[in-house]
Scaffold this motif. Structure first.
Motif, PDB file in Angstrom:
ATOM      1  N   PHE A   1       0.846  -1.202   0.000  1.00 23.10           N
ATOM      2  CA  PHE A   1       0.000   0.000   0.000  1.00 23.10           C
ATOM      3  C   PHE A   1       0.880   1.250   0.000  1.00 23.10           C
ATOM      4  CE2 PHE A   1      -4.004  -1.828   2.323  1.00 23.10           C
ATOM      5  CZ  PHE A   1      -4.032  -2.881   1.417  1.00 23.10           C
ATOM      6  N   THR A   2       0.367   2.307  -0.624  1.00 24.80           N
ATOM      7  CA  THR A   2       1.053   3.596  -0.635  1.00 24.80           C
ATOM      8  C   THR A   2       0.057   4.710  -0.353  1.00 24.80           C
ATOM      9  OG1 THR A   2       2.639   2.804  -2.287  1.00 24.80           O
ATOM     10  CG2 THR A   2       2.493   5.187  -1.952  1.00 24.80           C
ATOM     11  N   ILE A   3       0.372   5.507   0.645  1.00 29.26           N
ATOM     12  CA  ILE A   3      -0.461   6.661   0.966  1.00 29.26           C
ATOM     13  C   ILE A   3       0.177   7.903   0.333  1.00 29.26           C
ATOM     14  CG2 ILE A   3       0.703   7.109   3.173  1.00 29.26           C
ATOM     15  CD1 ILE A   3      -2.033   7.975   4.296  1.00 29.26           C
ATOM     16  N   SER A   4      -0.665   8.785  -0.170  1.00 23.92           N
ATOM     17  CA  SER A   4      -0.177  10.031  -0.757  1.00 23.92           C
ATOM     18  C   SER A   4      -1.251  11.097  -0.574  1.00 23.92           C
ATOM     19  CB  SER A   4       0.150   9.844  -2.241  1.00 23.92           C
ATOM     20  OG  SER A   4      -1.001   9.470  -2.982  1.00 23.92           O
ATOM     21  N   ARG A   5      -0.878  12.330  -0.851  1.00 21.82           N
ATOM     22  CA  ARG A   5      -1.843  13.411  -0.715  1.00 21.82           C
ATOM     23  C   ARG A   5      -1.556  14.488  -1.738  1.00 21.82           C
ATOM     24  NH1 ARG A   5      -1.462  15.521   5.188  1.00 21.82           N
ATOM     25  NH2 ARG A   5      -2.982  17.084   4.439  1.00 21.82           N
ATOM     26  N   ASP A   6      -2.601  15.233  -2.066  1.00 15.83           N
ATOM     27  CA  ASP A   6      -2.499  16.383  -2.949  1.00 15.83           C
ATOM     28  C   ASP A   6      -3.168  17.541  -2.207  1.00 15.83           C
ATOM     29  OD1 ASP A   6      -2.744  18.355  -4.882  1.00 15.83           O
ATOM     30  OD2 ASP A   6      -3.120  16.940  -6.494  1.00 15.83           O
ATOM     31  N   ASN A   7      -2.379  18.397  -1.612  1.00 16.30           N
ATOM     32  CA  ASN A   7      -2.939  19.481  -0.806  1.00 16.30           C
ATOM     33  C   ASN A   7      -3.681  20.511  -1.658  1.00 16.30           C
ATOM     34  OD1 ASN A   7      -2.112  18.331   1.576  1.00 16.30           O
ATOM     35  ND2 ASN A   7      -0.264  19.583   1.764  1.00 16.30           N
ATOM     36  N   ALA A   8      -3.323  20.610  -2.909  1.00 17.14           N
ATOM     37  CA  ALA A   8      -4.029  21.542  -3.802  1.00 17.14           C
ATOM     38  C   ALA A   8      -5.449  21.055  -4.089  1.00 17.14           C
ATOM     39  CB  ALA A   8      -3.261  21.705  -5.101  1.00 17.14           C
ATOM     40  N   LYS A   9      -5.643  19.739  -4.005  1.00 15.06           N
ATOM     41  CA  LYS A   9      -6.964  19.156  -4.270  1.00 15.06           C
ATOM     42  C   LYS A   9      -7.664  18.718  -2.983  1.00 15.06           C
ATOM     43  CE  LYS A   9      -5.825  17.417  -8.886  1.00 15.06           C
ATOM     44  NZ  LYS A   9      -5.744  16.224  -9.769  1.00 15.06           N
ATOM     45  N   ASN A  10      -7.044  18.978  -1.840  1.00 19.36           N
ATOM     46  CA  ASN A  10      -7.635  18.582  -0.550  1.00 19.36           C
ATOM     47  C   ASN A  10      -7.988  17.098  -0.531  1.00 19.36           C
ATOM     48  OD1 ASN A  10      -7.425  21.237   0.222  1.00 19.36           O
ATOM     49  ND2 ASN A  10      -9.588  21.514   0.689  1.00 19.36           N
ATOM     50  N   THR A  11      -7.091  16.274  -1.025  1.00 18.56           N
ATOM     51  CA  THR A  11      -7.393  14.851  -1.169  1.00 18.56           C
ATOM     52  C   THR A  11      -6.208  14.000  -0.709  1.00 18.56           C
ATOM     53  OG1 THR A  11      -8.830  15.316  -3.059  1.00 18.56           O
ATOM     54  CG2 THR A  11      -8.108  13.045  -2.781  1.00 18.56           C
ATOM     55  N   VAL A  12      -6.537  12.917  -0.032  1.00 12.39           N
ATOM     56  CA  VAL A  12      -5.552  11.916   0.338  1.00 12.39           C
ATOM     57  C   VAL A  12      -5.933  10.615  -0.351  1.00 12.39           C
ATOM     58  CG1 VAL A  12      -6.767  11.278   2.464  1.00 12.39           C
ATOM     59  CG2 VAL A  12      -4.325  10.817   2.253  1.00 12.39           C
ATOM     60  N   TYR A  13      -4.920   9.839  -0.734  1.00 12.44           N
ATOM     61  CA  TYR A  13      -5.137   8.607  -1.485  1.00 12.44           C
ATOM     62  C   TYR A  13      -4.533   7.407  -0.754  1.00 12.44           C
ATOM     63  CZ  TYR A  13      -5.745  12.111  -5.166  1.00 12.44           C
ATOM     64  OH  TYR A  13      -6.156  13.197  -5.900  1.00 12.44           O
ATOM     65  N   LEU A  14      -5.054   6.250  -1.068  1.00 17.66           N
ATOM     66  CA  LEU A  14      -4.439   5.003  -0.627  1.00 17.66           C
ATOM     67  C   LEU A  14      -4.420   4.057  -1.818  1.00 17.66           C
ATOM     68  CD1 LEU A  14      -3.230   3.540   1.850  1.00 17.66           C
ATOM     69  CD2 LEU A  14      -5.472   2.444   2.132  1.00 17.66           C
ATOM     70  N   GLN A  15      -3.233   3.874  -2.382  1.00 21.29           N
ATOM     71  CA  GLN A  15      -3.057   2.919  -3.477  1.00 21.29           C
ATOM     72  C   GLN A  15      -2.808   1.554  -2.881  1.00 21.29           C
ATOM     73  OE1 GLN A  15      -3.237   3.338  -6.937  1.00 21.29           O
ATOM     74  NE2 GLN A  15      -3.064   1.103  -6.956  1.00 21.29           N
ATOM     75  N   MET A  16      -3.644   0.598  -3.221  1.00 23.88           N
ATOM     76  CA  MET A  16      -3.548  -0.737  -2.646  1.00 23.88           C
ATOM     77  C   MET A  16      -3.267  -1.731  -3.757  1.00 23.88           C
ATOM     78  SD  MET A  16      -6.725  -0.578   0.058  1.00 23.88           S
ATOM     79  CE  MET A  16      -7.953  -0.553  -1.233  1.00 23.88           C
ATOM     80  N   ASN A  17      -2.106  -2.350  -3.693  1.00 23.11           N
ATOM     81  CA  ASN A  17      -1.701  -3.349  -4.677  1.00 23.11           C
ATOM     82  C   ASN A  17      -1.558  -4.717  -4.011  1.00 23.11           C
ATOM     83  OD1 ASN A  17      -1.471  -1.291  -6.623  1.00 23.11           O
ATOM     84  ND2 ASN A  17       0.664  -0.916  -6.086  1.00 23.11           N
ATOM     85  N   SER A  18      -1.525  -5.748  -4.818  1.00 22.83           N
ATOM     86  CA  SER A  18      -1.364  -7.127  -4.313  1.00 22.83           C
ATOM     87  C   SER A  18      -2.342  -7.401  -3.182  1.00 22.83           C
ATOM     88  CB  SER A  18       0.075  -7.351  -3.839  1.00 22.83           C
ATOM     89  OG  SER A  18       0.997  -7.114  -4.874  1.00 22.83           O
ATOM     90  N   LEU A  19      -3.585  -7.060  -3.412  1.00 23.98           N
ATOM     91  CA  LEU A  19      -4.600  -7.203  -2.366  1.00 23.98           C
ATOM     92  C   LEU A  19      -4.816  -8.668  -2.011  1.00 23.98           C
ATOM     93  CD1 LEU A  19      -7.035  -4.437  -3.544  1.00 23.98           C
ATOM     94  CD2 LEU A  19      -6.092  -4.621  -1.235  1.00 23.98           C
ATOM     95  N   LYS A  20      -5.082  -8.884  -0.730  1.00 23.24           N
ATOM     96  CA  LYS A  20      -5.312 -10.216  -0.200  1.00 23.24           C
ATOM     97  C   LYS A  20      -6.713 -10.293   0.412  1.00 23.24           C
ATOM     98  CE  LYS A  20      -0.461 -10.406   1.264  1.00 23.24           C
ATOM     99  NZ  LYS A  20       0.448 -10.612   2.425  1.00 23.24           N
ATOM    100  N   PHE A  21      -7.202 -11.489   0.572  1.00 27.89           N
ATOM    101  CA  PHE A  21      -8.529 -11.685   1.159  1.00 27.89           C
ATOM    102  C   PHE A  21      -8.608 -10.980   2.524  1.00 27.89           C
ATOM    103  CE2 PHE A  21     -12.496 -13.572   1.982  1.00 27.89           C
ATOM    104  CZ  PHE A  21     -12.498 -14.011   3.308  1.00 27.89           C
ATOM    105  N   GLU A  22      -7.531 -11.053   3.291  1.00 30.90           N
ATOM    106  CA  GLU A  22      -7.540 -10.476   4.641  1.00 30.90           C
ATOM    107  C   GLU A  22      -7.520  -8.950   4.648  1.00 30.90           C
ATOM    108  OE1 GLU A  22      -5.531 -12.875   3.490  1.00 30.90           O
ATOM    109  OE2 GLU A  22      -3.442 -12.576   4.154  1.00 30.90           O
ATOM    110  N   ASP A  23      -7.406  -8.318   3.476  1.00 35.48           N
ATOM    111  CA  ASP A  23      -7.528  -6.863   3.387  1.00 35.48           C
ATOM    112  C   ASP A  23      -8.987  -6.423   3.326  1.00 35.48           C
ATOM    113  OD1 ASP A  23      -4.704  -6.911   1.177  1.00 35.48           O
ATOM    114  OD2 ASP A  23      -4.713  -6.308   3.291  1.00 35.48           O
ATOM    115  N   THR A  24      -9.891  -7.376   3.226  1.00 29.82           N
ATOM    116  CA  THR A  24     -11.312  -7.048   3.180  1.00 29.82           C
ATOM    117  C   THR A  24     -11.737  -6.331   4.456  1.00 29.82           C
ATOM    118  OG1 THR A  24     -11.836  -8.918   1.738  1.00 29.82           O
ATOM    119  CG2 THR A  24     -13.633  -8.024   3.068  1.00 29.82           C
TER     120      THR A  24
END
Length: 121
Positions: free
Chosen positions: A67-90
């Motif tokens: 997972f990677t967290i990032s933010r764009d302060n100009a857009k007032n938005t935070v993101y969470l990129q989730m890769n290689s997801l597993k069943f236990e991430d549900t």
């Protein structure tokens, strides 16, 4: 600050999703931001956090490297990129804001409504 999370859905094991969290107000850049998650029957747990400027990040061991967290302060938005997801991430994923940077649930003052992420095995 009001938070609105989106981007959840159903994905197969090994797949990817990107969550977004839009914040209202002009003070977004004054908050450290975080993501937590809660699976059925379990307590809410820390996933990731990012500092006000975006220069610092912190992850739970269970998601580090996927997972990677990032933010764009100009857009007032935070993101969470989730890769290689597993069943236990549900879980339902929540974005949250704090004046203090860290992983402790009690540090966070503002919470979004949550978005459901379901990973099929």
């Amino acid at each position: 600050v009001q938070l609105q999370a989106s981007g959840g859905g159903l994905v197969q094991d090994g797949g990817s999703l990107r969550l977004s969290c839009a914040a209202s107000g002009r003070t977004f850049s004054s908050y450290n931001m975080g993501w937590f998650r809660q699976a059925p029957g379990k307590e809410r747990e820390f996933v990731a956090a990012i500092t006000r400027s975006g220069a610092g990040e912190y992850y739970a061991d269970s998601v580090k490297g996927r997972f990677t967290i990032s933010r764009d302060n100009a857009k007032n938005t935070v993101y969470l990129q989730m890769n290689s997801l597993k069943f236990e991430d549900t879980a339902v994923y929540y974005c949250t804001a704090s004046q203090v940077f860290g992983s402790d649930y009690g540090l966070y003052d503002y919470w979004g409504q949550g978005t459901q992420v379901t990973v099929s095995s």
